[in-house]
Design an enzyme around this catalytic site. Structure first.
Site, mmCIF file in Angstrom:
data_model
loop_
_atom_site.group_PDB
_atom_site.id
_atom_site.type_symbol
_atom_site.label_atom_id
_atom_site.label_comp_id
_atom_site.label_asym_id
_atom_site.label_seq_id
_atom_site.Cartn_x
_atom_site.Cartn_y
_atom_site.Cartn_z
ATOM 1 N N ASP A 23 -20.590 12.294 -14.814
ATOM 2 C CA ASP A 23 -22.027 12.152 -14.494
ATOM 3 C C ASP A 23 -22.257 11.118 -13.380
ATOM 4 O O ASP A 23 -23.380 10.669 -13.164
ATOM 5 C CB ASP A 23 -22.857 11.828 -15.751
ATOM 6 C CG ASP A 23 -22.411 10.528 -16.422
ATOM 7 O OD1 ASP A 23 -21.468 9.877 -15.910
ATOM 8 O OD2 ASP A 23 -22.998 10.160 -17.457
ATOM 9 N N CYS A 77 0.835 -1.213 0.000
ATOM 10 C CA CYS A 77 0.000 0.000 0.000
ATOM 11 C C CYS A 77 0.861 1.250 0.000
ATOM 12 O O CYS A 77 0.535 2.252 -0.644
ATOM 13 C CB CYS A 77 -0.896 0.038 1.238
ATOM 14 S SG CYS A 77 -1.995 -1.361 1.352
HETATM 15 C C1 BEZ Z 1 0.620 -4.783 1.868
HETATM 16 O O1 BEZ Z 1 0.211 -3.657 1.582
HETATM 17 O O2 BEZ Z 1 1.806 -5.090 1.729
HETATM 18 C C2 BEZ Z 1 -0.340 -5.829 2.362
HETATM 19 C C3 BEZ Z 1 -1.411 -5.473 3.159
HETATM 20 C C4 BEZ Z 1 -2.266 -6.465 3.621
HETATM 21 C C5 BEZ Z 1 -2.062 -7.788 3.275
HETATM 22 C C6 BEZ Z 1 -1.012 -8.129 2.442
HETATM 23 C C7 BEZ Z 1 -0.148 -7.143 1.974
#
Ligand code: BEZ
Length: 230
Positions: free
Chosen positions: A140, A46
C-alpha cells in the site's frame, strides 16, 4: 522529504534508471519494495552489496519484493559498473544482468529529498555522498522500515531478508517478533492484547515467562501459519 516517518506514504517519484524512466509506485505495483542507496559507482563496498542483492534474487522474488538501487552517478556509469558487479559476484551462467534497476540520481535530487546524504563522506569536489539507506515499502506504498548505514559499513542482506519476513508476518497477524527472531521461531503476543483475547487468537497456546516483577508481559506463541510462509 526530510523526516519521512514510518507509516507515511512513500513519495511517488519519477527517475531515470538502468531500465529507463520509472515511476516508483507503478514500478512496485502490488509488490513490497526495497529502495537501497549507494554512495558511488565503482566503489568496493557497494560492488559487494549489489552483487549480494543480485545473488538473492530468488529470495526477494519468493517474498514478493521488488528491489531498486540508487547511486548518484549516471545511467551510463551504472551500466559500465554493472559489468564489474556481475563479473565479481556471479558465476558465469548465473546472472547476465542485474535483476533490478539502479536509479541515476546524478543531481542528488532524491538523495536530498529522502534524507540520504552522508555528510561525513565527500567526493573530490567536497560534495556529500549518499549513505546506505534501506527503505522497505509495503504494497500500500507505506514506509515500513528505514535503516541508514554510513558509507563505510556494508549492509547485512540476511538481516534485510529477516526484517522483511518480520514485517510481512506482523502486517497480517497481531504478533511481534523478538530479538534475533528467525522464521519458524516463536513470536510474541503484543502488550495491547489481553490474556483472554490472546487465548482466542492463538489456539496453539501461549507460554508466559515468570519474571521477578510478577508481571506477565513476556508471552510467546508458536508462529501462526508458519508452513504457509515460504
Ligand atoms: C565503498 O563502497 O567502498 C565506499 C564508497 C564511498 C565511501 C566509502 C566507501
Amino acid at each position: 522529504m526530510p523526516g519521512l516517518l514510518l507509516g507515511d506514504v512513500f513519495p511517488d517519484f519519477e527517475a531515470e534508471t538502468t531500465v529507463g524512466r520509472i515511476k516508483l509506485h507503478e514500478y512496485l505495483g502490488n509488490s513490497w519494495g526495497i529502495l537501497f542507496s549507494h554512495p558511488r559507482d565503482y566503489t568496493p563496498v557497494c560492488t559487494t552489496e549489489l552483487g549480494r542483492a543480485a545473488r538473492l534474487r530468488s529470495e526477494f522474488t519468493k517474498r514478493n519484493v521488488k528491489i531498486i538501487g540508487l547511486s548518484i552517478d549516471s545511467v551510463e556509469d551504472h551500466q559500465g559498473w554493472t559489468k564489474d558487479i556481475l563479473a565479481y559476484n556471479c558465476e558465469e551462467s548465473s546472472c547476465v544482468s542485474l535483476p533490478f534497476p539502479i536509479i541515476a540520481d546524478s543531481k542528488r535530487d532524491l538523495a536530498v529529498a529522502l534524507g540520504m546524504l552522508d555528510p561525513d563522506e565527500k567526493d573530490k569536489n567536497g560534495m556529500p555522498l549518499t549513505a546506505r539507506c534501506v527503505f522497505v515499502i509495503s504494497p500500500d506504498k507505506k514506509l515500513k522500515l528505514s535503516i541508514l548505514y554510513p558509507a563505510t559499513t556494508g549492509r547485512n542482506f540476511d538481516e534485510i531478508l529477516r526484517v522483511v519476513d518480520s514485517l510481512q508476518l506482523t502486517a497480517d497477524r497481531q504478533v511481534t517478533t523478538p530479538a534475533d527472531w528467525q522464521p519458524g521461531d516463536c513470536v510474541m503476543v503484543p502488550p495491547a492484547l489481553s490474556d483472554k483475547e490472546a487465548a482466542s487468537m492463538f489456539p496453539a497456546g501461549i507460554y508466559t515467562k515468570e519474571l521477578p516483577s510478577g508481571k506477565k508481559y513476556l508471552r510467546y506463541t508458536p508462529q501462526p501459519n508458519h508452513n504457509a510462509n515460504h
